[in-house]
Design a protein around this motif. Structure first.
Motif, PDB file in Angstrom:
ATOM      1  N   ASN A   1      -5.073  -5.743   3.999  1.00  0.00           N
ATOM      2  CA  ASN A   1      -6.217  -6.308   4.712  1.00  0.00           C
ATOM      3  C   ASN A   1      -5.917  -6.454   6.194  1.00  0.00           C
ATOM      4  OD1 ASN A   1      -7.674  -6.516   2.337  1.00  0.00           O
ATOM      5  ND2 ASN A   1      -7.197  -8.669   2.004  1.00  0.00           N
ATOM      6  N   GLN A   2      -4.661  -6.738   6.513  1.00  0.00           N
ATOM      7  CA  GLN A   2      -4.248  -6.877   7.906  1.00  0.00           C
ATOM      8  C   GLN A   2      -3.929  -5.531   8.532  1.00  0.00           C
ATOM      9  OE1 GLN A   2      -4.228  -9.708   9.578  1.00  0.00           O
ATOM     10  NE2 GLN A   2      -3.344  -8.926  11.487  1.00  0.00           N
ATOM     11  N   TYR A   3      -3.390  -4.617   7.739  1.00  0.00           N
ATOM     12  CA  TYR A   3      -2.970  -3.302   8.230  1.00  0.00           C
ATOM     13  C   TYR A   3      -3.598  -2.214   7.363  1.00  0.00           C
ATOM     14  CZ  TYR A   3       0.697  -6.332  10.134  1.00  0.00           C
ATOM     15  OH  TYR A   3       1.385  -7.350  10.756  1.00  0.00           O
ATOM     16  N   PRO A   4      -4.844  -1.837   7.608  1.00  0.00           N
ATOM     17  CA  PRO A   4      -5.522  -0.829   6.773  1.00  0.00           C
ATOM     18  C   PRO A   4      -4.785   0.496   6.726  1.00  0.00           C
ATOM     19  CG  PRO A   4      -7.096  -1.969   8.177  1.00  0.00           C
ATOM     20  CD  PRO A   4      -5.735  -2.385   8.649  1.00  0.00           C
ATOM     21  N   GLU A   5      -3.992   0.800   7.750  1.00  0.00           N
ATOM     22  CA  GLU A   5      -3.285   2.081   7.791  1.00  0.00           C
ATOM     23  C   GLU A   5      -2.223   2.198   6.710  1.00  0.00           C
ATOM     24  OE1 GLU A   5      -1.699  -0.188  11.490  1.00  0.00           O
ATOM     25  OE2 GLU A   5      -3.302  -0.420  10.013  1.00  0.00           O
ATOM     26  N   LEU A   6      -1.846   1.065   6.111  1.00  0.00           N
ATOM     27  CA  LEU A   6      -0.831   1.111   5.066  1.00  0.00           C
ATOM     28  C   LEU A   6      -1.334   1.741   3.772  1.00  0.00           C
ATOM     29  CD1 LEU A   6       0.769  -2.457   5.371  1.00  0.00           C
ATOM     30  CD2 LEU A   6       1.711  -0.309   6.204  1.00  0.00           C
ATOM     31  N   LYS A   7      -2.654   1.711   3.563  1.00  0.00           N
ATOM     32  CA  LYS A   7      -3.212   2.142   2.279  1.00  0.00           C
ATOM     33  C   LYS A   7      -2.858   3.580   1.931  1.00  0.00           C
ATOM     34  CE  LYS A   7      -7.123  -1.046   2.613  1.00  0.00           C
ATOM     35  NZ  LYS A   7      -8.607  -1.182   2.696  1.00  0.00           N
ATOM     36  N   ASP A   8      -2.713   4.422   2.939  1.00  0.00           N
ATOM     37  CA  ASP A   8      -2.414   5.829   2.687  1.00  0.00           C
ATOM     38  C   ASP A   8      -0.961   6.062   2.307  1.00  0.00           C
ATOM     39  OD1 ASP A   8      -5.024   6.525   3.285  1.00  0.00           O
ATOM     40  OD2 ASP A   8      -4.589   6.855   5.419  1.00  0.00           O
ATOM     41  N   TYR A   9      -0.128   5.042   2.442  1.00  0.00           N
ATOM     42  CA  TYR A   9       1.311   5.244   2.256  1.00  0.00           C
ATOM     43  C   TYR A   9       1.908   4.463   1.084  1.00  0.00           C
ATOM     44  CZ  TYR A   9       1.114   7.393   6.864  1.00  0.00           C
ATOM     45  OH  TYR A   9       0.816   8.215   7.927  1.00  0.00           O
ATOM     46  N   ILE A  10       1.088   3.667   0.394  1.00  0.00           N
ATOM     47  CA  ILE A  10       1.602   2.866  -0.708  1.00  0.00           C
ATOM     48  C   ILE A  10       0.755   3.101  -1.947  1.00  0.00           C
ATOM     49  CG2 ILE A  10       2.247   0.551  -1.495  1.00  0.00           C
ATOM     50  CD1 ILE A  10       1.931  -0.365   1.426  1.00  0.00           C
ATOM     51  N   GLU A  11       1.412   3.372  -3.055  1.00  0.00           N
ATOM     52  CA  GLU A  11       0.711   3.434  -4.330  1.00  0.00           C
ATOM     53  C   GLU A  11       1.373   2.463  -5.293  1.00  0.00           C
ATOM     54  OE1 GLU A  11      -0.068   6.466  -8.076  1.00  0.00           O
ATOM     55  OE2 GLU A  11      -0.097   7.290  -6.047  1.00  0.00           O
ATOM     56  N   ASN A  12       0.585   1.524  -5.759  1.00  0.00           N
ATOM     57  CA  ASN A  12       1.081   0.564  -6.741  1.00  0.00           C
ATOM     58  C   ASN A  12       0.941   1.159  -8.142  1.00  0.00           C
ATOM     59  OD1 ASN A  12       1.584  -2.201  -5.298  1.00  0.00           O
ATOM     60  ND2 ASN A  12      -0.294  -1.379  -4.406  1.00  0.00           N
TER      61      ASN A  12
END
Length: 487
Positions: free
Chosen positions: A102-113
């Motif tokens: 939520n704070q760093y939207p750019e992280l979404k492309d680099y993390i898969e839970n």
């Protein structure tokens, strides 16, 4: 499953852009993640130049492709980032990552839970993570693990990296509670970190306390439950009034187990492992038996329907930790608002998720950033409390939450303060956290505790005639199933 102890020299070729400033409170929040960014260009083959590189960042212009922590004290380059996987047993870790995203939207492309959907404290989870570490399929760069099993990986240098090797230094973790540092330190190195503080407290019914003791405020009730002698004196008064101090004799186990003074598994010079039970085990067996025989409880077993039902019945309270508040809220019925929390007779913990880094992660920079934000950055950890509802493992964040009068909320939007009749539980949890010591825990403790549970039940019901017989049951299980040497 026996633990294989090996010590290997870690040689990780890292390309880190790290600021080694200490983690702590930053009075001026930096919402712009690039304006104040500083970088460190570290040549992976020139580790000896790290100090010079750190000094050089003071005069370098901010990197165009970088990401800076919420407190502005930790920056990494995003150049060449590879996607990483975080394998976990349920959705809780994913919810924590969501706060960061939520704070760093750019992280979404680099993390898969990767939610494995299995029991997180048993051999099934150990096998699943170990398989992922070697299969090459969705390599677990981040390994979240319950404190019952985290030592299985953090003490194995063939599987996980020290946090220092990816740039997380001890001073960054300085505001964490000491018990979390003691638990996660192995061979002098911090090898895991947790955003969760899970100190245990005694959560009790104000109306029952007022009826039986004439007092209901936390400080007054704590004086009545300050140690185990006082606890049983209070139990006598409750019994006379037709009430019960806890629901079942096993309710006290975590508060007693954490009084252990030595590791339950010790390793000889030849690598053999020995069971070394201490007085914490005997004390638990005897205290639980006293509760059972004295009819101070309703003789329920934790997590069973009648145990839950007593949350709205005639039981004074429950030993529980931060996340346990949700269990009470969901089962307390019309007693909501009539509860409070105090430390109880002994400080203890219950649960907590520690995060480790897979030794062969393709993106140590991103792992370092995520662990810093989750487990070191007081401002982000404040947000984890307000957005996710955790009690965080950070003194600075918790002091600010208390100062601001902010407490976690339940999933239905109700406040924990309202459930506790106006008491903010964060202060009670913070007080309890200071007294916990986990430096004696071992990788096998969760399994040994299951043997203690079984032996306690046998002792209470008479299947084991004496406490020595109960201890003999534990030793037999440890020898047969864990291969431990027993005497």
């Amino acid at each position: 499953m026996k633990k294989i102890k090996k010590t290997l020299a870690l040689s990780l070729a890292l390309a880190m852009g790290l600021s080694l400033a200490a983690c702590g409170k930053d009075d001026d929040k930096k919402e712009d993640k690039t304006t104040e960014a500083t970088t460190k260009a570290t040549d992976a083959t020139q580790d000896t130049q790290a100090t010079d590189d750190t000094q050089a960042t003071d005069t370098q212009a901010p990197a165009e492709n970088s990401i800076t922590s919420m407190d502005g004290k930790f920056t990494v380059s995003t150049d060449g980032w590879e996607k990483i996987y975080a394998n976990s047993w349920d959705e809780d870790f994913q919810k924590t990552i969501k706060v960061l995203e939520n704070q760093y939207p750019e992280l979404k492309d680099y993390i898969e839970n990767v939610n494995l959907g299995i029991n997180g404290t048993g051999d099934e989870y150990k096998t699943a993570i170990d398989t992922a570490l070697t299969s090459g399929d969705k390599y677990p760069s981040l390994i979240p693990a319950d404190n019952d099993v985290a030592k299985y990986w953090l003490e194995d240098e063939t599987k996980t990296a020290s946090l220092a090797s990816i740039g997380i230094t001890d001073d960054m973790y300085a505001d964490a509670y000491n018990f979390s540092k003691g638990y996660a330190t192995y061979n002098g190195e911090l090898r895991a970190a947790t955003w969760q503080g899970c100190p245990g407290v005694f959560t009790y019914r104000r109306d029952i306390a007022q009826e039986v003791f004439g007092v209901s405020e936390p400080a007054d009730v704590q004086a009545l439950l300050k140690d185990w002698d006082a606890f049983f004196a209070a139990a006598d008064k409750l019994k006379e009034a037709g009430k019960f101090i806890v629901s079942g004799p096993d309710d006290i186990k975590y508060a007693v187990w954490d009084s252990q003074k030595q590791p339950w598994v010790t390793i000889a010079d030849d690598g053999s492992e020995k069971l070394t039970l201490d007085d914490a085990v005997t004390n638990y067996l005897e205290l639980a038996k006293r509760l059972y025989d004295g009819d101070y409880t309703k003789k329920t077993q934790a997590w069973q329907p009648d145990w839950y039902a007593n949350m709205s019945g005639d039981v004074l309270g429950y030993f529980g930790t931060t996340w346990f508040m949700r269990q009470i809220e969901g089962n307390c019925g019309d007693t909501f608002g009539n509860w409070a929390a105090c430390t109880g007779p002994s400080p203890y913990h219950w649960g907590g998720t520690y995060v480790m880094v897979g030794k062969d992660t393709p993106n140590p920079d991103l792992c370092a950033f995520l662990i810093y934000e989750m487990c070191c950055d007081a401002e982000m950890m404040y947000k984890i409390t307000t957005e996710k509802g955790d009690f965080v493992n950070n003194r600075v964040a918790n002091a600010k939450l208390v100062e601001d009068g902010v407490a976690p909320i339940f999933d239905d939007g109700k406040s924990m303060v309202d459930m506790l009749g106006g008491q903010n539980p964060i202060q009670a949890w913070a007080d309890a956290a200071e007294g916990i010591d986990l430096s004696n825990t071992t990788y096998a403790d969760s399994t040994i505790k299951s043997y203690i549970d079984a032996a306690s039940t046998a002792y209470n019901t008479g299947e084991a005639a004496t406490v020595d017989d109960a201890i003999a049951m534990i030793k037999k299980d440890a020898e047969t199933n864990l291969g431990l040497i027993v005497e």
